[in-house]
Design an enzyme around this catalytic site. Structure first.
Site, PDB file in Angstrom:
ATOM      1  N   SER A 128       0.854  -1.195   0.000  1.00 35.03           N
ATOM      2  CA  SER A 128       0.000   0.000   0.000  1.00 35.03           C
ATOM      3  C   SER A 128       0.885   1.238   0.000  1.00 35.03           C
ATOM      4  CB  SER A 128      -0.856   0.011   1.270  1.00 35.03           C
ATOM      5  OG  SER A 128      -1.567   1.228   1.362  1.00 35.03           O
ATOM      6  N   TYR A 141      -1.872  -0.270  10.353  1.00 37.51           N
ATOM      7  CA  TYR A 141      -1.989  -0.729   8.955  1.00 37.51           C
ATOM      8  C   TYR A 141      -0.726  -0.359   8.178  1.00 37.51           C
ATOM      9  CZ  TYR A 141      -3.762  -1.167   4.159  1.00 37.51           C
ATOM     10  OH  TYR A 141      -3.923  -1.507   2.830  1.00 37.51           O
TER      11      TYR A 141
HETATM   12  N1  LIG Z   1      -8.729  -0.737  -1.582  1.00 36.90           N
HETATM   13  C1  LIG Z   1      -7.714   0.054  -1.299  1.00 36.90           C
HETATM   14  O1  LIG Z   1      -7.856   1.278  -1.267  1.00 36.90           O
HETATM   15  C2  LIG Z   1      -6.342  -0.534  -1.030  1.00 36.90           C
HETATM   16  C3  LIG Z   1      -5.255   0.334  -0.957  1.00 36.90           C
HETATM   17  C4  LIG Z   1      -3.993  -0.175  -0.720  1.00 36.90           C
HETATM   18  C5  LIG Z   1      -3.815  -1.545  -0.543  1.00 36.90           C
HETATM   19  N2  LIG Z   1      -4.886  -2.381  -0.589  1.00 36.90           N
HETATM   20  C6  LIG Z   1      -4.648  -3.804  -0.365  1.00 36.90           C
HETATM   21  O2  LIG Z   1      -5.227  -4.563  -1.411  1.00 36.90           O
HETATM   22  C7  LIG Z   1      -5.541  -5.866  -0.937  1.00 36.90           C
HETATM   23  C8  LIG Z   1      -6.959  -6.209  -1.344  1.00 36.90           C
HETATM   24  O3  LIG Z   1      -7.861  -5.369  -0.662  1.00 36.90           O
HETATM   25  P1  LIG Z   1      -9.242  -4.856  -1.295  1.00 36.90           P
HETATM   26  O4  LIG Z   1      -9.212  -3.388  -1.249  1.00 36.90           O
HETATM   27  O5  LIG Z   1      -9.520  -5.537  -2.568  1.00 36.90           O
HETATM   28  O6  LIG Z   1     -10.249  -5.315  -0.119  1.00 36.90           O
HETATM   29  P2  LIG Z   1     -11.551  -6.243  -0.123  1.00 36.90           P
HETATM   30  O7  LIG Z   1     -12.464  -5.871  -1.236  1.00 36.90           O
HETATM   31  O8  LIG Z   1     -12.067  -6.157   1.275  1.00 36.90           O
HETATM   32  O9  LIG Z   1     -10.968  -7.712  -0.391  1.00 36.90           O
HETATM   33  C9  LIG Z   1     -10.181  -8.360   0.556  1.00 36.90           C
HETATM   34  C10 LIG Z   1      -9.903  -9.790   0.110  1.00 36.90           C
HETATM   35  O10 LIG Z   1      -9.035 -10.374   1.090  1.00 36.90           O
HETATM   36  C11 LIG Z   1      -9.597 -11.603   1.511  1.00 36.90           C
HETATM   37  N3  LIG Z   1      -9.288 -11.856   2.921  1.00 36.90           N
HETATM   38  C12 LIG Z   1      -9.416 -11.037   3.985  1.00 36.90           C
HETATM   39  N4  LIG Z   1      -9.042 -11.662   5.116  1.00 36.90           N
HETATM   40  C13 LIG Z   1      -8.663 -12.912   4.747  1.00 36.90           C
HETATM   41  C14 LIG Z   1      -8.191 -14.047   5.448  1.00 36.90           C
HETATM   42  N5  LIG Z   1      -8.038 -14.066   6.787  1.00 36.90           N
HETATM   43  N6  LIG Z   1      -7.907 -15.165   4.739  1.00 36.90           N
HETATM   44  C15 LIG Z   1      -8.059 -15.195   3.404  1.00 36.90           C
HETATM   45  N7  LIG Z   1      -8.519 -14.162   2.684  1.00 36.90           N
HETATM   46  C16 LIG Z   1      -8.824 -13.042   3.356  1.00 36.90           C
HETATM   47  C17 LIG Z   1     -11.098 -11.474   1.312  1.00 36.90           C
HETATM   48  O11 LIG Z   1     -11.632 -12.785   1.101  1.00 36.90           O
HETATM   49  P3  LIG Z   1     -12.849 -13.451   1.936  1.00 36.90           P
HETATM   50  O12 LIG Z   1     -13.388 -12.405   2.874  1.00 36.90           O
HETATM   51  O13 LIG Z   1     -13.828 -13.873   0.898  1.00 36.90           O
HETATM   52  O14 LIG Z   1     -12.207 -14.604   2.642  1.00 36.90           O
HETATM   53  C18 LIG Z   1     -11.168 -10.630   0.048  1.00 36.90           C
HETATM   54  O15 LIG Z   1     -11.123 -11.438  -1.102  1.00 36.90           O
HETATM   55  C19 LIG Z   1      -5.324  -5.826   0.592  1.00 36.90           C
HETATM   56  O16 LIG Z   1      -4.082  -6.414   0.909  1.00 36.90           O
HETATM   57  C20 LIG Z   1      -5.316  -4.344   0.892  1.00 36.90           C
HETATM   58  O17 LIG Z   1      -4.573  -4.031   2.050  1.00 36.90           O
HETATM   59  C21 LIG Z   1      -6.150  -1.914  -0.832  1.00 36.90           C
END
Ligand SMILES: NC(=O)c1ccc[n+]([C@@H]2O[C@H](COP(=O)([O-])OP(=O)(O)OC[C@H]3O[C@@H](n4cnc5c(N)ncnc54)[C@H](OP(=O)(O)O)[C@@H]3O)[C@@H](O)[C@H]2O)c1
Length: 267
Positions: A128, A141
């Site tokens: 991130s 975070y």
């Molecule tokens: N969105 C942003 O603005 C942003 C910015 C910077 C970085 N990121 C990073 O991008 C990545 C994806 O996030 P996102 O924004 O796409 O969020 P999201 O829509 O909430 O998706 C999160 C994913 O992670 C999985 N997950 C969460 N906890 C888990 C666990 N204990 N075991 C296995 N799977 C798990 C969830 O799967 P299930 O709940 O179905 O198991 C879901 O598929 C993360 O690492 C996040 O930190 C996001």
């Protein structure tokens, strides 16, 4: 056809990457903790919790049994976190680090023997832009993502002799379910931090809602990296301002950068 494993393929960035790579003829496996909720997924979704060691071992064994190889691992599963550091619950902090840092390490440890055996592989860690900057009320975070960034740098050098490439992608704000699933480790209205935390919390949510980018940008970058013979160490994806904040931090004196951050965060 290359075999790709994405942790967290049910939602947001992971789902977008999985859909995009499937369209481009990759064999894609993703994970979710509850496959029954995602029966319409365009790619294979395996039940797996990144916090459970046995789940990770079974996941890797399953993909290897089916495909005999894993060409690309994308460590994407992760959760958000907010809370003043003094008031954040230690169990919540542990949960965050288990998901965002220790889980990815465990998967990397399980995948590397297969990549070494096949004499090739690519690992992409989704970190991130918040991992480059200690953001107020998001310090836990930020530090989990920062830890993964630095781990990537070290791992790259350790595995280069085996033709395994390692890189990370640091996204800015993207419109996903991250805000709904985030741990907000704070409900103490009597706390000395309450007013400022709550102001920052509202601003943070509206940034993602209003200016969050489409996850397809991350998917296209992943596709580009897979097709690059020698990926860079760090990639950033997001708005100009989000990416520029890292450059500003590098070039400005620390105290000036901190002043800007305090102003921006309305502290
Ligand atoms: N969105 C942003 O603005 C942003 C910015 C910077 C970085 N990121 C990073 O991008 C990545 C994806 O996030 P996102 O924004 O796409 O969020 P999201 O829509 O909430 O998706 C999160 C994913 O992670 C999985 N997950 C969460 N906890 C888990 C666990 N204990 N075991 C296995 N799977 C798990 C969830 O799967 P299930 O709940 O179905 O198991 C879901 O598929 C993360 O690492 C996040 O930190 C996001």
């Amino acid at each position: 056809m290359k075999v790709v494993l994405i942790t967290g393929g049910s939602s947001g960035i992971g789902k977008s990457i999985g859909d995009f790579l499937t369209q481009h003829n990759f064999i894609v496996y993703g994970t979710t903790r509850d496959p029954s909720k995602y029966l319409d997924s365009k790619f294979n979704l395996i039940k797996s919790d990144i916090n459970k060691r046995n789940d990770i071992i079974s996941l890797i064994n399953y993909v290897i049994e089916k495909e005999n190889r894993i060409d690309v691992l994308i460590n994407n599963a992760g959760i958000g976190f907010t809370g003043p550091i003094e008031d954040s619950n230690l169990d919540d902090i542990e949960k965050l680090f288990n998901t965002n840092f220790f889980g990815p390490i465990q998967i990397i440890k399980c995948v590397l023997p297969h990549m070494r055996f096949q004499k090739s592989g690519l690992i992409i860690n989704i970190t991130s832009i918040a991992g480059y900057i200690g953001l107020p009320y998001r310090g836990i975070y930020s530090s989990s993502k920062s830890a993964l960034e630095v781990l990537t740098e070290a791992l790259r050098m350790e595995v280069k002799d085996f033709n395994i490439k390692v890189t990370n992608i640091a996204p800015g704000d993207f419109k996903t379910s991250i805000v709904n699933r985030r741990i907000d480790s704070f409900d103490n209205k009597e706390s000395v931090y309450f007013e400022k935390y709550y102001r920052t919390w509202k601003a943070m949510n509206s940034h993602v809602e209003k200016s969050g980018s489409d996850p397809i940008l991350v998917s296209k970058l992943v596709y580009k990296i897979i097709n690059t013979p020698n990926p860079k160490i760090h990639y950033k994806v997001g708005t100009f301002f989000q990416k520029f904040s890292i450059i500003l931090k590098r070039i400005l004196p620390d105290l000036i950068f901190e002043k800007i951050l305090i102003k921006y965060s309305k502290l």
